[in-house]
Enzyme design. Structure first.
Site, short mmCIF file in Angstrom:
data_model
loop_
_atom_site.label_atom_id
_atom_site.label_comp_id
_atom_site.label_asym_id
_atom_site.label_seq_id
_atom_site.Cartn_x
_atom_site.Cartn_y
_atom_site.Cartn_z
N ASP A 1 -28.83 61.09 6.04
CA ASP A 1 -28.33 62.44 6.24
C ASP A 1 -29.28 63.17 7.19
OD1 ASP A 1 -30.65 63.05 4.85
OD2 ASP A 1 -29.67 64.18 3.26
N ASP B 1 -27.89 68.41 4.80
CA ASP B 1 -28.42 69.31 3.77
C ASP B 1 -29.03 70.53 4.43
OD1 ASP B 1 -27.78 67.70 1.61
OD2 ASP B 1 -29.73 66.70 1.56
N ASP C 1 -31.61 66.78 7.24
CA ASP C 1 -32.09 67.85 6.37
C ASP C 1 -32.67 68.99 7.20
OD1 ASP C 1 -31.99 66.22 3.71
OD2 ASP C 1 -33.14 64.95 5.07
P1 ATP Z 1 -32.94 59.60 4.44
O1 ATP Z 1 -33.21 59.14 5.82
O2 ATP Z 1 -32.37 58.53 3.59
O3 ATP Z 1 -32.15 60.86 4.39
P2 ATP Z 1 -35.02 61.25 3.44
O4 ATP Z 1 -36.46 61.04 3.20
O5 ATP Z 1 -34.66 62.33 4.41
O6 ATP Z 1 -34.39 59.88 3.82
P3 ATP Z 1 -33.49 62.75 1.47
O7 ATP Z 1 -32.78 62.25 0.27
O8 ATP Z 1 -32.66 63.37 2.52
O9 ATP Z 1 -34.36 61.54 2.02
O10 ATP Z 1 -34.57 63.76 0.95
C1 ATP Z 1 -35.47 64.44 1.80
C2 ATP Z 1 -36.48 65.19 1.00
O11 ATP Z 1 -35.85 66.25 0.30
C3 ATP Z 1 -37.16 64.33 -0.06
O12 ATP Z 1 -38.53 64.56 0.02
C4 ATP Z 1 -36.67 64.82 -1.38
O13 ATP Z 1 -37.67 64.84 -2.34
C5 ATP Z 1 -36.19 66.22 -1.05
N1 ATP Z 1 -34.99 66.51 -1.82
C6 ATP Z 1 -33.81 65.88 -1.71
N2 ATP Z 1 -32.91 66.38 -2.56
C7 ATP Z 1 -33.54 67.37 -3.22
C8 ATP Z 1 -33.17 68.29 -4.21
N3 ATP Z 1 -31.95 68.29 -4.73
N4 ATP Z 1 -34.09 69.17 -4.63
C9 ATP Z 1 -35.30 69.17 -4.11
N5 ATP Z 1 -35.73 68.35 -3.16
C10 ATP Z 1 -34.87 67.45 -2.73
MN MN Z 2 -32.65 62.94 4.64
MN MN Z 3 -31.17 65.06 2.12
#
Ligand code: ATP
Ligand code: MN
Ligand code: MN
Length: 404
Positions: A204, A328, A206
């Protein structure tokens, strides 16, 4: 045979937040095996086992060279009996038998497919499997009631399981910036998550949004979402309001690692770039089976037919001028921004280890909102990530080295 003297020993700190973990991994054969077992444990709601495998995988990721012998691992933290058994198996046989049998198990395959649907977690997937649903086809015909997220997830299944590229993340970033600028001038957008850590792809994108004047950010999300929605950028969105102020348990003790910022889980409709957009002449856009079914091809078996049909679908998808991308969005007041950036940059294990370090080693409580010192009984203010690491008594680790 390698002699004792030739074996390079490693010295590695036990918390992932004390280590520098870049994206280049010298032991991917081992970390892949351990990560798969971690994932399998998580999919089966065995959180303790999941964390143990995640810690072991993260430790192996942090090693500066490739491991070739078990004796190199002597004295290393984070490696439990089970993880060591898996590592030994991979070193001796090239693969871990436990990983291989997990990968082939009907349950694991079904859990992967079903939780691959946005909005479906391990619990829902487990319930469906107990009702005999193992794949999307069976789910579609099952008459199960899906919620709005799951319906969207199923509809955009292929797009959402296709990794998002950095170029796509940047394109979405421009749209988000434009939306934010239009509804409140001076607002700032920061790319967080895996892309901030330098990853080239992600599941995703962020973003963290703030405004330099405290309080101005209140109510920003619904306006941003309305702007995006009215211009057709959103295929799905669910906005949750900020629940930080009204909560009684205090900022430093969130019920889980979930924070309470105003947020939006969304699916963007991203128009493909010019270079990806149909470079072929018009008539070829009208794809026929004959384009894929070359004359010299013999279709004898079901497998070949299945392969052809997959190719056909892929070709057809490549002619689509847009794709669905999970995004997100999170809004933070400027006073909490440093904590929010730190908390949303990840990796998930790095975050978990930071909180564990804070609690166990410093008697502090860290969240994406604040840092509370339980000894001094006060909040520690910070305007940068560097300050937070300093409060925690940790060497500063830049985002590109938080890939634990
Ligand atoms: P990817 O490439 O798979 O998206 P990512 O490291 O960006 O890897 P994410 O699941 O998007 O993974 O999460 C990014 C960060 O946001 C992580 O550090 C996670 O702890 C934090 N995070 C994700 N969801 C939540 C949530 N609901 N509440 C608080 N923090 C969150
Ligand atoms: Mn992510
Ligand atoms: Mn995310």
């Amino acid at each position: 045979q390698i002699s004792e003297a030739e074996v390079a020993l490693f010295s590695v700190s036990s918390y992932a937040c004390q280590r520098r973990t870049t994206l280049d991994n010298h032991n991917s054969n081992l970390t892949d095996a351990l990560s798969l077992l971690a994932e399998n444990a998580e999919l089966n709601n065995e959180d303790g086992r999941g964390v143990a495998f995640r810690r072991a995988a993260a430790l192996m990721k942090a090693l500066p060279t490739q491991v070739i012998s078990m004796s190199q691992l002597r004295g290393l933290p984070c490696l439990g009996e089970h993880s060591l058994r898996v590592i030994k198996d991979v070193l001796e046989n090239g693969v871990s038998s436990e990983v291989e049998s997990t990968k082939q198990s009907k349950r694991y395959k079904a859990l992967k497919i079903l939780t691959g649907i946005f909005g479906v977690g391990a619990k829902t997937a487990d319930r469906w499997i107990r009702e005999g649903i193992y794949n999307l086809e069976q789910l579609r015909h099952s008459g199960q009631t899906l919620n709005r997220a799951q319906k969207s997830g199923l509809e955009h299944y292929d797009d959402l399981n296709e990794p998002v590229t950095k170029a796509e993340a940047d394109a979405i970033g421009e749209i988000v910036q434009k939306a934010v600028d239009s509804v409140l001038t001076g607002s700032q957008v920061a790319l967080t998550g895996g892309f901030r850590r330098g990853k080239l792809t992600g599941h995703d994108v962020d973003f963290l949004i703030t405004h330099p004047e405290e309080g101005k950010e209140v109510g920003l999300m619904p306006k941003v979402v309305a702007w995006l929605e009215s211009r057709g950028f959103l295929l799905y969105q669910k906005t949750t309001r900020n629940s930080y102020l009204e909560s009684k348990d205090g900022p430093a003790r969130p019920a889980s690692n979930m924070d309470r910022f105003e947020r939006c889980f969304s699916i963007f409709k991203l128009t493909k770039g010019k270079e990806q957009e149909s470079t072929q002449p018009e008539e070829q856009n009208d794809l026929k089976t004959k384009d894929v079914l070359r004359p010299h091809m013999q279709v004898d078996t079901d497998q070949q037919l299945c392969e052809l049909s997959k190719n056909y679908q892929m070709e057809a998808a490549s002619h689509k001028i847009w794709r669905a991308v999970r995004v997100d969005l999170v809004v933070s007041p400027i006073s909490q921004f440093a904590f929010a950036v730190l908390g949303w940059t990840g990796s998930k294990l790095f975050e978990r280890e930071l909180r564990r370090w804070a609690g166990h080693e410093k008697n502090m409580s860290l969240s994406s909102h604040a840092l509370f010192d339980n000894t001094q009984n006060k909040y520690l203010r910070a305007t940068s990530e560097e300050e937070i690491f300093a409060y925690l008594g940790l060497e500063y680790i830049p985002p590109s080295e938080r890939n634990a």
